[in-house]
Design an enzyme around this catalytic site. Sequence first.
Site, PDB file in Angstrom:
ATOM      1  N   ASP A  50       7.601   0.138  -9.254  1.00 10.38           N
ATOM      2  CA  ASP A  50       9.188   0.070  -9.600  1.00 10.38           C
ATOM      3  C   ASP A  50       8.785  -1.724  -8.659  1.00 10.38           C
ATOM      4  O   ASP A  50      10.270  -1.945  -8.874  1.00 10.38           O
ATOM      5  CB  ASP A  50       9.780   1.000  -9.463  1.00 10.38           C
ATOM      6  CG  ASP A  50      11.218   0.325  -9.758  1.00 10.38           C
ATOM      7  OD1 ASP A  50      11.075   0.045 -10.949  1.00 10.38           O
ATOM      8  OD2 ASP A  50      13.105   0.343  -8.930  1.00 10.38           O
ATOM      9  N   ARG A  95       9.469  -0.102  -1.880  1.00 14.85           N
ATOM     10  CA  ARG A  95       9.369  -1.331  -1.296  1.00 14.85           C
ATOM     11  C   ARG A  95       8.113  -2.007  -1.194  1.00 14.85           C
ATOM     12  O   ARG A  95       6.656  -1.250  -0.361  1.00 14.85           O
ATOM     13  CB  ARG A  95       9.222  -1.790   0.219  1.00 14.85           C
ATOM     14  CG  ARG A  95      10.783  -1.477   0.811  1.00 14.85           C
ATOM     15  CD  ARG A  95      11.583  -2.430   0.306  1.00 14.85           C
ATOM     16  NE  ARG A  95      12.730  -2.661  -0.364  1.00 14.85           N
ATOM     17  CZ  ARG A  95      14.289  -1.895  -0.641  1.00 14.85           C
ATOM     18  NH1 ARG A  95      13.416  -1.290  -2.092  1.00 14.85           N
ATOM     19  NH2 ARG A  95      14.892  -2.191  -0.581  1.00 14.85           N
ATOM     20  N   GLU A 118       8.579 -11.001  -6.640  1.00 14.41           N
ATOM     21  CA  GLU A 118      10.234 -11.075  -7.302  1.00 14.41           C
ATOM     22  C   GLU A 118      10.139 -11.625  -7.867  1.00 14.41           C
ATOM     23  O   GLU A 118      11.801 -12.376  -7.076  1.00 14.41           O
ATOM     24  CB  GLU A 118      10.874  -9.786  -7.326  1.00 14.41           C
ATOM     25  CG  GLU A 118       9.550  -8.298  -7.293  1.00 14.41           C
ATOM     26  CD  GLU A 118      10.983  -7.219  -6.777  1.00 14.41           C
ATOM     27  OE1 GLU A 118      12.086  -6.783  -6.916  1.00 14.41           O
ATOM     28  OE2 GLU A 118      10.132  -6.267  -6.535  1.00 14.41           O
ATOM     29  N   HIS A 125      12.245  -3.223 -10.808  1.00 15.68           N
ATOM     30  CA  HIS A 125      12.759  -2.360  -9.514  1.00 15.68           C
ATOM     31  C   HIS A 125      14.312  -1.876 -10.286  1.00 15.68           C
ATOM     32  O   HIS A 125      15.668  -2.600  -9.403  1.00 15.68           O
ATOM     33  CB  HIS A 125      13.027  -4.501  -8.922  1.00 15.68           C
ATOM     34  CG  HIS A 125      13.122  -3.645  -7.739  1.00 15.68           C
ATOM     35  ND1 HIS A 125      13.269  -4.431  -6.582  1.00 15.68           N
ATOM     36  CD2 HIS A 125      13.834  -2.403  -7.110  1.00 15.68           C
ATOM     37  CE1 HIS A 125      13.029  -4.131  -5.449  1.00 15.68           C
ATOM     38  NE2 HIS A 125      14.036  -2.500  -5.363  1.00 15.68           N
ATOM     39  N   ASP A 159       5.431  11.964   8.081  1.00 17.12           N
ATOM     40  CA  ASP A 159       7.486  11.433   7.936  1.00 17.12           C
ATOM     41  C   ASP A 159       7.065  11.806   9.516  1.00 17.12           C
ATOM     42  O   ASP A 159       7.697  13.006  10.100  1.00 17.12           O
ATOM     43  CB  ASP A 159       8.422  11.639   7.804  1.00 17.12           C
ATOM     44  CG  ASP A 159       8.891  11.004   7.793  1.00 17.12           C
ATOM     45  OD1 ASP A 159       9.218  10.628   8.709  1.00 17.12           O
ATOM     46  OD2 ASP A 159      10.093  10.651   6.658  1.00 17.12           O
TER      47      ASP A 159
END
Length: 322
Positions: A264, A240, A269, A289, A182
């Site tokens: 997920d 995402r 979608e 999701h 990160d």
Amino acid sequence: MTILITAPYNEAGRRELESRFGKVIYKVWKENGRAFNAAELNRLLDETQADALITEHDDVTDEVIRKHPRLQFIGVCRGTPSNVAVKTATELGIEVFHTPARNAQAVAELFIANVITFLRKTLPAMEWLKGRNWQKGAHASYLQFKGNELAGKTIGMVGFGAVGQRIAGMVKAFPCPVKFYDPFIDGSFNGYEQVGLDEVFETSDIVSIHLPVNASTIGMIDKKLIDKMKPGALFINTARASVVDRNALLEAIENNRIRGAILDVFDHEPPDAIDYRLIDHPNVLATPHTAGATDEVEDHHVTILNEKLLNWAQTQPVGLLQ
């Protein structure tokens, strides 16, 4: 001041806002069966003459905001205000608040549950059992569904925000070494190792994606990175879909170059044909999701947003919020 709330918002939270701001009108999107589109939201704001909006999934477009410049703030009950034209709101001097970490506990718990379910081959074992395959004296299930423990597996996080940190805290007890990439985190976390992106993919037994969607992250997890994963590694995405090259992931799974994936989120979608190739693969555990879908998440976003709004109200001139 009148606040229109279309997000799920518990009664205690609404009462707290009423006591500080004035009138609250509650038109939750769930009663509509879906989020309000721009035209519907325009109509609601016109009818209520609201001075502020609290939303969750509605289309708060540039048009909606420009048509209602009197809004003093827009509260977004999501981890990122991705359904709001934030640039337009900022241009017009409208404050935008959101609720990061509202679903961190929910996502972290499903991460743990699904990783263990995958490693222990729980779902195929259940189907085997329901299929009446257990024969007297046989040890087929013991041999066929012998899995692995989570303990000792190195977990690599791409992005180490609220969700990644919550997962890392949970897996300490197994124990699992945690590495993370990160570039926006400066400083050390006790017990976790900050490394380069390549090292996360090259050395982790489990690679988990926790990235927001922006210009720099779309397609960031590409074939080059996925090809660096260890043959027995597991790929997880509860963030995402657009940050991952799904074709590269599908290729790695279908060619057995990695152990599998827990997903997920999907590029489309509802899913398209390529998404379903991932979903239907026996080495993929897929959920629709729902990683952040708990009743408690709605209470969390009320707590987070109300605290922000009450703090903001203290900085406003006397009489402005009347």
